[in-house]
Design an enzyme around this catalytic site. Sequence first.
Site, PDB file in Angstrom:
ATOM      1  CE  LYS A 143      -1.719   6.608   5.461  1.00 28.29           C
ATOM      2  NZ  LYS A 143      -2.295   6.467   4.132  1.00 28.29           N
ATOM      3  CE  LYS A 198      -6.540   9.119   6.563  1.00 26.45           C
ATOM      4  NZ  LYS A 198      -6.641   8.849   5.109  1.00 26.45           N
TER       5      LYS A 198
HETATM    6  N1  C2G Z   1      -3.506   2.403  -2.931  1.00 34.36           N
HETATM    7  C1  C2G Z   1      -3.290   1.397  -3.880  1.00 34.36           C
HETATM    8  N2  C2G Z   1      -2.068   0.853  -3.989  1.00 34.36           N
HETATM    9  C2  C2G Z   1      -1.038   1.278  -3.211  1.00 34.36           C
HETATM   10  C3  C2G Z   1      -1.240   2.300  -2.265  1.00 34.36           C
HETATM   11  C4  C2G Z   1      -2.494   2.856  -2.148  1.00 34.36           C
HETATM   12  O1  C2G Z   1      -4.229   0.994  -4.593  1.00 34.36           O
HETATM   13  N3  C2G Z   1       0.179   0.687  -3.382  1.00 34.36           N
HETATM   14  C5  C2G Z   1      -4.860   2.968  -2.807  1.00 34.36           C
HETATM   15  C6  C2G Z   1      -5.458   2.757  -1.421  1.00 34.36           C
HETATM   16  O2  C2G Z   1      -6.049   1.462  -1.328  1.00 34.36           O
HETATM   17  C7  C2G Z   1      -6.509   3.868  -1.367  1.00 34.36           C
HETATM   18  C8  C2G Z   1      -5.854   4.990  -2.206  1.00 34.36           C
HETATM   19  O3  C2G Z   1      -4.809   4.371  -2.987  1.00 34.36           O
HETATM   20  O4  C2G Z   1      -7.718   3.448  -2.018  1.00 34.36           O
HETATM   21  C9  C2G Z   1      -5.247   6.077  -1.337  1.00 34.36           C
HETATM   22  O5  C2G Z   1      -4.339   5.453  -0.448  1.00 34.36           O
HETATM   23  P1  C2G Z   1      -3.926   6.269   0.901  1.00 34.36           P
HETATM   24  O6  C2G Z   1      -3.540   7.638   0.533  1.00 34.36           O
HETATM   25  O7  C2G Z   1      -3.010   5.393   1.680  1.00 34.36           O
HETATM   26  O8  C2G Z   1      -5.362   6.356   1.613  1.00 34.36           O
HETATM   27  P2  C2G Z   1      -5.747   5.818   3.067  1.00 34.36           P
HETATM   28  O9  C2G Z   1      -4.801   6.322   4.071  1.00 34.36           O
HETATM   29  O10 C2G Z   1      -5.981   4.363   2.924  1.00 34.36           O
HETATM   30  O11 C2G Z   1      -7.130   6.623   3.334  1.00 34.36           O
HETATM   31  O12 C2G Z   1     -11.694   7.256   4.229  1.00 34.36           O
HETATM   32  C10 C2G Z   1     -10.745   6.487   3.528  1.00 34.36           C
HETATM   33  C11 C2G Z   1      -9.360   6.876   3.910  1.00 34.36           C
HETATM   34  O13 C2G Z   1      -9.170   8.278   3.800  1.00 34.36           O
HETATM   35  C12 C2G Z   1      -8.370   6.131   3.018  1.00 34.36           C
END
Ligand code: C2G
Length: 132
Positions: A46, A44
């Site tokens: 990340k 990803k």
């Molecule tokens: N999130 C949120 N508000 C934020 C940051 C994150 O609602 N300010 C939510 C994201 O939309 C996601 C969850 O928290 O639903 C986890 O965010 P991340 O750890 O950034 O996940 P991500 O990298 O988007 O990975 O298969 C799906 C992926 O693994 C999602």
Amino acid sequence: MKRVITYGTFDLLHYGHINLLKRAKALGDYLIVGLSSDEFNEMKNKKSYYTYEQRKIILEACRYVDWVIPECNWEQKINDIQKYKADIFVMGDDWKGKFDFLKDYCEVIYLPRTPEVSSSRTKKYLEKKLAS
Ligand code: C2G
């Protein structure tokens, strides 16, 4: 028993994550979180501050989380939904539409993201602070 499932990296757990997990849990009785492995994070593009094991310890301490499973690839969601009998798949709306193919297997709900806060923003702030 309504089961909810969601996925993410959840690095440097913050109130935006908690807000998502809280609302996801409120949609059912049991919340499963697919936590991105360190290898999948690389896929990803990340780089998380905490390792998978460290992020898992933190996430499991969250009152809204009932079960943490590893997320190792993009393809496992359908199998997970069937294996764990998930009724609802939840993601923040930055993913809106991206997982609609799961609608054949369970309800798909995108919840509004919490504005402002993000792990990367926190990391950048701390890096700047430490550099100054
Ligand atoms: N999130 C949120 N508000 C934020 C940051 C994150 O609602 N300010 C939510 C994201 O939309 C996601 C969850 O928290 O639903 C986890 O965010 P991340 O750890 O950034 O996940 P991500 O990298 O988007 O990975 O298969 C799906 C992926 O693994 C999602």
